[in-house]
Motif scaffolding. Structure first.
Motif, PDB file in Angstrom:
ATOM      1  N   LYS A 227       0.836  -1.206   0.000  1.00 60.64           N
ATOM      2  CA  LYS A 227       0.000   0.000   0.000  1.00 60.64           C
ATOM      3  C   LYS A 227       0.869   1.254   0.000  1.00 60.64           C
ATOM      4  N   MET A 228       1.969   1.225   0.757  1.00 57.40           N
ATOM      5  CA  MET A 228       2.898   2.357   0.744  1.00 57.40           C
ATOM      6  C   MET A 228       3.491   2.542  -0.643  1.00 57.40           C
ATOM      7  N   LEU A 229       3.869   1.457  -1.296  1.00 59.93           N
ATOM      8  CA  LEU A 229       4.415   1.531  -2.647  1.00 59.93           C
ATOM      9  C   LEU A 229       3.413   2.177  -3.603  1.00 59.93           C
ATOM     10  N   GLU A 230       2.170   1.783  -3.484  1.00 61.86           N
ATOM     11  CA  GLU A 230       1.103   2.349  -4.315  1.00 61.86           C
ATOM     12  C   GLU A 230       0.983   3.858  -4.107  1.00 61.86           C
ATOM     13  N   ILE A 231       1.072   4.300  -2.860  1.00 63.46           N
ATOM     14  CA  ILE A 231       0.963   5.727  -2.543  1.00 63.46           C
ATOM     15  C   ILE A 231       2.127   6.509  -3.134  1.00 63.46           C
ATOM     16  N   LEU A 232       3.335   6.004  -2.969  1.00 63.40           N
ATOM     17  CA  LEU A 232       4.511   6.718  -3.467  1.00 63.40           C
ATOM     18  C   LEU A 232       4.506   6.800  -4.988  1.00 63.40           C
ATOM     19  N   ARG A 233       4.110   5.725  -5.632  1.00 62.17           N
ATOM     20  CA  ARG A 233       4.042   5.766  -7.097  1.00 62.17           C
ATOM     21  C   ARG A 233       2.949   6.719  -7.560  1.00 62.17           C
ATOM     22  N   GLU A 234       1.855   6.785  -6.832  1.00 66.98           N
ATOM     23  CA  GLU A 234       0.795   7.751  -7.148  1.00 66.98           C
ATOM     24  C   GLU A 234       1.321   9.174  -7.034  1.00 66.98           C
ATOM     25  N   ASP A 235       2.266   9.388  -6.111  1.00 69.23           N
ATOM     26  CA  ASP A 235       2.876  10.713  -5.951  1.00 69.23           C
ATOM     27  C   ASP A 235       3.918  11.022  -7.018  1.00 69.23           C
ATOM     28  N   GLY A 236       4.173  10.074  -7.919  1.00 68.89           N
ATOM     29  CA  GLY A 236       5.116  10.328  -9.006  1.00 68.89           C
ATOM     30  C   GLY A 236       6.537   9.905  -8.718  1.00 68.89           C
ATOM     31  N   ILE A 237       6.731   9.087  -7.693  1.00 74.81           N
ATOM     32  CA  ILE A 237       8.067   8.594  -7.347  1.00 74.81           C
ATOM     33  C   ILE A 237       8.300   7.264  -8.061  1.00 74.81           C
ATOM     34  N   THR A 238       9.450   7.132  -8.695  1.00 76.70           N
ATOM     35  CA  THR A 238       9.841   5.867  -9.324  1.00 76.70           C
ATOM     36  C   THR A 238      10.503   4.984  -8.280  1.00 76.70           C
ATOM     37  N   VAL A 239      10.087   3.733  -8.186  1.00 76.65           N
ATOM     38  CA  VAL A 239      10.645   2.802  -7.199  1.00 76.65           C
ATOM     39  C   VAL A 239      11.119   1.544  -7.914  1.00 76.65           C
TER      40      VAL A 239
END
Length: 480
Positions: A227-239
């Motif tokens: 869920k954290m990964l989903e949030i960060l990617r939604e914010d435009g962060i590449t992981v």
């Protein structure tokens, strides 16, 4: 060498545990020396909690300002970040906190504050090289407390010495940037990497996080990490997960002069950035203490070994805070102070006193990751329970923050809540809130756990509407 000055107590390091402990000993009539290498207040005030959360507040304002027109019907115009002002605000608040600590120490009778670097010359004696004068002083104490903390680990990556050093950052130097990086590469997907990664994305940088493990936040349950990964990617962060950094080098691009080679399941890849943040690992500040002169035992990473009463292998020498390993949280350091205050100061006036130990908190440890939304957790994780206590019958509740009325009203519904309970006794074993003010919601569950309340007590409690805490009535309805 001059004869050492005798004290009842020497405290090495002025962190969030050592500083109040030094004052407490002095107020109890002991002669005390508080020895600090650089600045009063330790990591928390100067490089950790205080400055980072101050900067994160600036990042949240920028985030909300950008959302204003689309999400809230409030148009604020173009959003521009003045990084120098963000930095100055951080510096001012740090100076305020540190100055307050320094002023309070000056008023404590029987307490000498020595600014210098200490190392042991014997079991209970230390040599102090004073920072300003270079003078050497010697001191000895009947009781010695180590509160020297940790520092960011040095980058260990081929090629790091070949790039512009001003663009190679750690959790301290990244806070002193006077401009927003064009593209920040973050090595490490733990608490530090995620907080800074999201912060600088909100301030306007492109951000790429490289994580060696299969998930972000390695100790968390995979559903929370996903869920954290989903949030960060939604914010435009590449992981990039399951990715190993292999080499750093300079590129010919003046805007993105850093090249980072990584390897993952897709093969080799080269990333370019303007800056790189090393956010994986910290090193205990024990390497300059000359601990062999005392006989104090350390583990393979250099952390001081201490028993549940915080006493080291040498009687009369204690360790508190990050230097002894384990969870590196300010609240742990302060709780260590309370343990030593109770056992070494208060106990003398309490017949039949039962010593406090660190085991009292082991299964109820709280912490907060200051991403937005926050990740607040207390107690045990589902993965720990299934791994370490497979015979125990547990139930797990999962509820999206989108089911929380207050979250919908504020348009802050990203994240989820998770509770783990004993299926037979109703005991709350662990709780996580990945949501706005997740730390505050978690703290209410923590109080219930310390008070011995069962999950059904929270379910039945009359909680004000509409609040985020009201969700604690509802989450238990999802137990499976």
């Amino acid at each position: 060498m001059s004869s050492p000055k005798s004290y009842d107590v020497l405290v090495l390091g002025s962190g969030q545990g050592g500083t109040p402990l030094a004052s407490a000993f002095a107020n109890a009539g002991k002669t005390v020396a508080l020895i600090e290498r650089s600045h009063i207040g330790g990591c928390c005030i100067n490089e950790g909690c205080t400055p980072t959360k101050t900067m994160i507040a600036s990042g949240r304002v920028a985030y909300l300002a950008r959302r204003g027109a689309n999400d809230y019907g409030v148009r604020v115009g173009d959003v521009n970040v003045n990084m120098e002002k963000v930095r100055q605000r951080k510096r001012d608040i740090v100076e305020s906190f540190r100055g307050g600590s320094e002023r309070r120490l000056k008023d404590v009778k029987g307490l000498d504050v020595l600014i210098g670097e200490a190392k042991f010359t014997g079991e209970k004696t230390v040599e102090i090289k004073m920072t300003e004068s270079g003078e050497i002083k010697n001191a000895k104490g009947d009781i010695i407390v180590l509160n020297v903390g940790e520092r960011p680990a040095k980058p260990n990556l081929p090629g790091v010495e070949d790039v512009d050093g001003s663009r190679v950052l750690d959790s301290t130097s990244v806070q002193e940037l006077g401009e927003v990086p064009k593209h920040l590469l973050v090595l490490g997907g733990g608490y530090i990497g995620l907080e800074f990664g999201q912060l600088f994305r909100r301030l306007g940088a492109e951000v790429t996080i490289i994580q060696r493990g299969a998930q972000l936040l390695g100790r968390e349950d995979d559903d929370i990490a996903n869920k954290m990964l989903e949030i960060l990617r939604e914010d435009g962060i590449t992981v990039h997960l399951k990715s190993n950094a292999s080499r750093l080098s300079s590129s010919s691009d003046k805007d993105l002069p850093i090249s980072l080679e990584i390897t993952n399941k897709d093969g080799d890849k080269t990333l370019t950035g303007s800056h790189i943040l090393f956010a994986a690992g910290r090193t205990p500040n024990t390497d300059t203490l000359n601990l062999p002169a005392t006989g104090i035992e350390v583990d393979k990473r250099g952390h001081v070994k201490a028993n549940p009463k915080l006493e080291t292998s040498v009687p009369g020498i204690y360790a508190l805070g990050d230097v002894k390993g384990g969870p590196a949280f300010t609240h742990v350091s302060y709780d260590d102070f309370r343990i030593l205050q109770a056992n070494l100061i208060s106990a003398a006036s309490k017949p039949g006193f039962e010593p406090k130990t660190s085991t009292d908190r082991e299964n109820k440890m709280p912490y907060v990751v200051y991403t937005d939304p926050q990740l607040g957790h207390v107690g045990l994780h589902e993965n720990e329970l299934r791994r370490d206590q497979p015979e125990r019958k547990i139930k797990v509740a999962r509820m999206p923050m989108a089911y929380v009325a207050r979250a919908l009203e504020t348009d802050e519904s990203r994240g989820m809540m998770k509770g783990v309970v004993d299926a037979e006794t109703g005991e709350i074993l662990g709780f996580t809130c990945l949501g706005v003010e997740g730390g505050e919601i978690m703290s209410q569950v923590q109080m219930a756990m310390w008070g011995g309340l069962k999950w059904w007590d929270l379910q039945a409690m009359c909680i004000a509407h509409p609040t985020f805490a009201e969700s604690l009535n509802n989450v238990w309805g999802f137990l499976e």
